[in-house]
Design a protein around this motif. Structure first.
Motif, short mmCIF file in Angstrom:
data_model
loop_
_atom_site.label_atom_id
_atom_site.label_comp_id
_atom_site.label_asym_id
_atom_site.label_seq_id
_atom_site.Cartn_x
_atom_site.Cartn_y
_atom_site.Cartn_z
N GLU A 150 -4.59 4.56 -0.48
CA GLU A 150 -3.68 3.42 -0.33
C GLU A 150 -3.19 2.87 -1.67
OE1 GLU A 150 -5.70 1.52 3.68
OE2 GLU A 150 -6.47 0.94 1.73
N LYS B 64 0.84 -1.21 0.00
CA LYS B 64 0.00 0.00 0.00
C LYS B 64 0.87 1.25 0.00
CE LYS B 64 -3.74 -2.03 2.76
NZ LYS B 64 -4.47 -1.93 4.03
N THR C 293 0.51 3.53 1.92
CA THR C 293 0.67 3.91 3.33
C THR C 293 1.62 2.99 4.10
OG1 THR C 293 -1.36 2.64 3.69
CG2 THR C 293 -1.59 5.03 3.55
#
Length: 324
Positions: free
Chosen positions: A252, A65, A67
């Motif tokens: 994401e 992701k 993130t």
């Protein structure tokens, strides 16, 4: 880094030190002036390095992701500062009143600033011992933001930014452990600046195939974005046309960021304004989507004369044939 795909025997650091030991840099120039020259491009060291770079990054972001945690080096921070400067210049250069709706002439003012400052901006990114490379690498930065004459932007400009990053790897400014940050930080920030440029100056899509193209402006975030989804436990290709999924997960996944931007910019049924992407949503797995997009990128961008005629070649991305 670009050559990790090509020469498994040498590490990217070897490549970097080899490439820059006593290197003679040159201002990149066009080499593909007629359709028959395309063979020269496909056999070139530049093509092998560029494609190797794209595929290396494709592999590094697989299943991750935006993130997730990863290292952010000083060079990456400096690149983000550079992109923030470009962003700030947009704020300082508002669109002008003009009769035509598209291609706001204020873009030329913004671009001339980059044209003048590119080498200085880049000198702040490069290590002191690689300062001589600034004039060569800066050309790719200037090529990556759109065309000031036509006030348009397309996949050829995007390719120039990937080439810019590839050159930074080749001189050793960016390292192997920067791979995730290159895509998730630097390229993602580049995309947000380009979207702002496209919206602010109402740039024309360069060479757009309209409904039959993948996207009016970008291609690489769909490749790397689809790789992020490989082996995802719940999200399948059919889900990206669902607005709720896009809104919940776009922070994401790069692919969904792109879909969100398309939804903001275009009206009407998705199947009508983005037919190619609609078709992709029927592909059963993300790995098949990813492989298909890589094939499509080669065919629709890298093997198209109207795109590659603008590509520039220097010492770092050389038109010379690949060494056997």
């Amino acid at each position: 880094m670009a050559e990790t795909e090509q020469q498994p025997g040498s590490s990217p650091e070897d490549d970097a030190s080899e490439a820059t030991a006593g290197a003679v840099y040159m201002i990149p120039k066009k080499e593909i002036s007629m359709v028959p020259d395309m063979g020269k491009w496909k056999r070139s060291q530049a093509y092998a390095d560029y494609m190797g770079f794209i595929l290396t990054l494709n592999e590094s972001v697989k299943g991750k992701k935006l993130t997730c945690e990863y290292k952010v080096s000083e060079t990456v921070e400096k690149l983000l500062d550079l992109l923030s400067t470009l962003d700030q210049w947009i704020n300082e250069t508002p669109p002008v009143d003009q009769p035509s709706r598209f291609g706001n002439k204020a873009f030329r003012t913004w671009f001339s600033k980059l044209d003048q400052e590119a080498e200085v901006l880049l000198s702040a990114v490069l290590p002191a011992d690689k300062a001589a490379a600034a004039s060569e690498i800066a050309v790719y930065l200037k090529e990556s933001v759109g065309n000031p004459t036509r006030i348009d932007y397309g996949t050829g400009h995007e390719a120039a930014f990937a080439a810019f990053l590839c050159c930074l790897c080749k001189v050793g400014a960016l390292k192997v452990d920067d791979q995730l940050a290159i895509v998730f930080k630097v390229f993602d920030r580049y995309l947000s600046v380009m979207r702002k440029l496209q919206k602010t100056y109402r740039m024309e899509p360069a060479g757009s195939q309209g409904v039959w193209g993948l996207d009016d402006f970008q291609f690489l975030p769909f490749i790397w974005g689809s790789s992020q989804f490989i082996d995802h436990p719940t999200l399948e290709p059919r889900h990206f046309i669902n607005e709720r999924v896009v809104n919940e997960h776009h922070q994401e996944y790069m692919f969904l960021e792109c879909i969100k931007f398309i939804n903001e910019m275009k009206t009407g049924p998705f199947a009508e304004h983005s037919n190619q992407l609609w078709n992709i949503s029927a592909v059963p797995t993300w790995s098949k989507v990813n492989q298909g997009l890589i094939k499509m990128y080669k065919a629709e961008c890298l093997e198209k004369f109207p795109v590659i005629q603008h590509f520039k070649f220097g010492s770092l991305l050389s038109i010379q044939p690949v060494k056997p």
